[in-house]
Write a protein that holds these residues in place. Structure first.
Motif, mmCIF file in Angstrom:
data_model
loop_
_atom_site.group_PDB
_atom_site.id
_atom_site.type_symbol
_atom_site.label_atom_id
_atom_site.label_comp_id
_atom_site.label_asym_id
_atom_site.label_seq_id
_atom_site.Cartn_x
_atom_site.Cartn_y
_atom_site.Cartn_z
ATOM 1 N N ALA A 36 10.581 -4.295 -6.362
ATOM 2 C CA ALA A 36 11.602 -4.244 -5.340
ATOM 3 C C ALA A 36 11.943 -3.958 -4.790
ATOM 4 O O ALA A 36 12.327 -3.572 -3.284
ATOM 5 N N GLN A 37 11.950 -2.341 -4.849
ATOM 6 C CA GLN A 37 12.138 -0.665 -4.146
ATOM 7 C C GLN A 37 11.592 -1.319 -3.366
ATOM 8 O O GLN A 37 11.904 -0.442 -1.936
ATOM 9 N N LYS A 38 9.794 -0.822 -3.230
ATOM 10 C CA LYS A 38 8.712 -1.416 -2.796
ATOM 11 C C LYS A 38 8.633 -2.193 -1.496
ATOM 12 O O LYS A 38 9.142 -1.716 -0.260
ATOM 13 N N SER A 39 9.037 -3.123 -2.037
ATOM 14 C CA SER A 39 9.600 -4.578 -1.153
ATOM 15 C C SER A 39 10.778 -4.301 -0.476
ATOM 16 O O SER A 39 10.864 -4.231 1.320
ATOM 17 N N TYR A 40 11.774 -3.697 -0.615
ATOM 18 C CA TYR A 40 12.666 -3.348 0.228
ATOM 19 C C TYR A 40 12.604 -2.440 0.872
ATOM 20 O O TYR A 40 12.980 -2.856 2.563
ATOM 21 N N ALA A 41 11.780 -1.446 1.023
ATOM 22 C CA ALA A 41 11.742 0.175 1.637
ATOM 23 C C ALA A 41 10.948 -0.734 2.700
ATOM 24 O O ALA A 41 11.203 -0.064 4.125
ATOM 25 N N LEU A 42 9.904 -0.943 2.566
ATOM 26 C CA LEU A 42 8.976 -2.104 3.472
ATOM 27 C C LEU A 42 9.651 -2.769 4.486
ATOM 28 O O LEU A 42 9.305 -2.622 6.043
ATOM 29 N N ALA A 43 10.721 -4.381 3.800
ATOM 30 C CA ALA A 43 10.850 -4.232 4.984
ATOM 31 C C ALA A 43 11.787 -4.106 6.546
ATOM 32 O O ALA A 43 12.469 -4.576 7.461
ATOM 33 N N ASP A 44 12.384 -2.594 5.836
ATOM 34 C CA ASP A 44 12.805 -1.686 6.799
ATOM 35 C C ASP A 44 11.919 -1.486 7.889
ATOM 36 O O ASP A 44 12.622 -0.987 9.327
ATOM 37 N N VAL A 45 10.795 -1.584 7.627
ATOM 38 C CA VAL A 45 10.037 -1.105 8.954
ATOM 39 C C VAL A 45 9.160 -2.870 9.712
ATOM 40 O O VAL A 45 8.418 -2.468 10.857
ATOM 41 N N THR A 46 8.626 -3.483 8.841
ATOM 42 C CA THR A 46 8.027 -5.396 8.664
ATOM 43 C C THR A 46 8.674 -5.540 9.613
ATOM 44 O O THR A 46 8.882 -6.051 10.774
ATOM 45 N N MET A 84 1.335 -1.296 0.442
ATOM 46 C CA MET A 84 -0.163 -0.009 0.218
ATOM 47 C C MET A 84 0.367 0.895 -0.085
ATOM 48 O O MET A 84 1.385 1.054 1.005
ATOM 49 N N THR A 85 0.651 1.715 -0.786
ATOM 50 C CA THR A 85 1.813 3.210 -0.912
ATOM 51 C C THR A 85 0.824 4.598 -0.618
ATOM 52 O O THR A 85 -0.741 3.931 -1.314
ATOM 53 N N ILE A 86 0.334 5.492 0.355
ATOM 54 C CA ILE A 86 -0.155 6.357 0.435
ATOM 55 C C ILE A 86 0.133 7.669 -0.030
ATOM 56 O O ILE A 86 1.264 8.430 -0.303
ATOM 57 N N THR A 87 -0.629 8.200 -1.321
ATOM 58 C CA THR A 87 0.002 9.664 -1.795
ATOM 59 C C THR A 87 -1.306 10.793 -1.831
ATOM 60 O O THR A 87 -1.318 11.772 -2.197
ATOM 61 N N THR A 88 -1.973 10.427 -0.584
ATOM 62 C CA THR A 88 -3.566 11.465 -0.368
ATOM 63 C C THR A 88 -3.417 12.105 1.128
ATOM 64 O O THR A 88 -3.083 11.346 1.578
ATOM 65 N N THR A 89 -3.792 12.794 1.716
ATOM 66 C CA THR A 89 -3.862 13.336 3.085
ATOM 67 C C THR A 89 -4.180 12.971 4.123
ATOM 68 O O THR A 89 -4.836 12.307 4.531
ATOM 69 N N GLU A 90 -5.796 12.477 3.339
ATOM 70 C CA GLU A 90 -6.858 12.423 3.536
ATOM 71 C C GLU A 90 -6.485 10.389 4.035
ATOM 72 O O GLU A 90 -6.260 10.083 5.205
ATOM 73 N N ARG A 140 10.244 8.318 -10.121
ATOM 74 C CA ARG A 140 9.139 7.549 -10.374
ATOM 75 C C ARG A 140 8.987 6.698 -11.240
ATOM 76 O O ARG A 140 9.585 7.356 -12.135
ATOM 77 N N PRO A 141 8.428 6.005 -11.423
ATOM 78 C CA PRO A 141 7.418 5.212 -10.190
ATOM 79 C C PRO A 141 8.323 4.128 -9.978
ATOM 80 O O PRO A 141 9.621 3.716 -11.018
#
Length: 385
Positions: A150-160, A2-8, A145-146
């Motif tokens: 692989a980049q998203k998975s790498y980034a998420l692993a830093d917090v999961t 999940m990538t958040i792109t809006t303030t809401e 971007r985009p």
């Protein structure tokens, strides 16, 4: 993912996070071409295994406000968990004027728990979370971007993985009664002054062997000009001139652009125009400093006479105490701390707080000739004299 792109959407996630006991946080940024870090991605995760429990936030999307994150960072009912937090905190302090609280840094906690000095995130993932990290996206341009999967998975692993690491380390600290040790260590990271670089203090970051008063006065002025110039234009210090060039300038004391042209280390674009004018003005200002206003260096060797034999004994004591306590040596005392103690100085961090209990008390007793060291099997132990 999940990538958040809006303030809401960000506000909705942060509202959920506000009900959790902790949130893990990491960032991706670029700093090679700017003075201030350019925030490119924020990773957040809360306890849970659902996809929406770990998200990416894209701060480069036009119109996205990070206020919901800053509000979450101010919510003291939720622990904010980072690994090696300093650079992340600097970004949030400068961009949002906020430092997350309460804070937990797993690198600091790991050092207190005996994982070694400045233990890497990958090591903790492997040893605690029993996982592995794909390194293929490590040296990526996070501003482009985009982003790939692989980049998203790498980034998420830093917090999961960080969730498992935090839960393990916080439980270990509670078991050993060392939670306050970590809190004491984090006092520097949570102080906003840590992230404010005053141009007049920039000279302290420059490593030089020369300590003469006039040289240091010129160096201070040159470092201050470089800092002001770099901050105003958001360019790296090295783009103005590097440390070796700064030291050369403080030594040669140029008084004209002709003198600057003879520099071996100064960048070509710094030999004329605004930078050249700033250099010459800084050198002149340094030459005019009254000797009573010369910079005061903190070099203990200049002020106190170090006893080398005693310093070596303190190093042995530190190693023994660190092994017994299961704490990284570097976290207890630095080499400079030991030299200061051996020279008779007592205003060092190693002699206060939890460090005094682990090492400092016996270090002082050794300096006073009240205790010694002896081999006992494979261990080194302290004994009364």
């Amino acid at each position: 993912m999940m990538t958040i792109t809006t303030t809401e959407a960000l506000a909705n996630f942060c509202a959920r996070a506000a009900t959790a006991p902790y949130v893990t946080v990491d960032t991706e940024f670029l700093r090679e071409r700017t003075y201030y870090s350019k925030l490119c991605l924020i990773q957040l995760a809360i306890p849970g295994n659902d996809e929406e429990d770990a998200v990416l936030v894209d701060p480069l999307v036009e119109g996205l406000s990070l206020d919901p994150i800053y509000d979450l960072f101010r919510d003291e009912s939720v622990v904010k968990v980072f690994h090696a937090a300093r650079q992340d905190l600097e970004i949030f302090c400068i961009e949002g004027g906020v430092i997350p609280a309460p804070l937990f840094d797993t690198q600091v906690a790991a050092m207190v728990c005996g994982f070694g000095e400045q233990v890497g995130y990958e090591t903790l993932v492997r040893k605690i979370a029993k996982g592995n990290i794909d390194k293929s996206s490590r040296f990526t341009d996070w501003s482009r971007r985009p982003l790939t999967d692989a980049q998203k998975s790498y980034a998420l692993a830093d917090v999961t993985h960080l969730r498992d690491i935090y839960e393990h380390l916080s439980a270990e600290l509670a078991r050993s009664g060392r939670t306050e040790w970590v809190e004491e260590e984090l006092s520097v990271l949570t102080d906003p002054e840590t992230y404010r670089i005053a141009p007049r203090d920039a000279w302290r970051r420059v490593k030089t062997r020369t300590q003469s008063g006039r040289f240091m006065a010129i160096l201070r002025e040159l470092a201050a000009f470089r800092e002001e110039y770099a901050q105003a234009r958001n360019v790296p210090r090295s783009r103005v001139y590097k440390d070796d060039a700064l030291i050369e300038l403080a030594s040669t004391k140029p008084s004209s652009e002709k003198d600057l042209a003879r520099s071996r280390l100064l960048l070509r674009e710094a030999r004329k125009g605004e930078i050249a004018d700033g250099i010459l003005a800084a050198v002149q200002a340094g030459l005019e400093v009254d000797p009573k206003d010369f910079p005061e260096t903190d070099n203990v060797r200049d002020k106190l006479q170090v006893n080398p034999a005693l310093a070596d004994l303190l190093r042995v004591l530190l190693k023994a105490k660190a092994e017994t306590a299961g704490v990284a040596q570097k976290l207890i005392a630095t080499s400079a701390d030991l030299d200061t103690i051996a020279a008779g100085g007592r205003e060092v961090q190693a002699l206060s707080g939890w460090r005094k209990k682990v090492f400092g008390r016996d270090a002082i007793r050794m300096c006073e000739g009240r205790v010694g060291l002896k081999a006992q099997g494979n261990d080194v132990v302290v004994f009364e004299l």
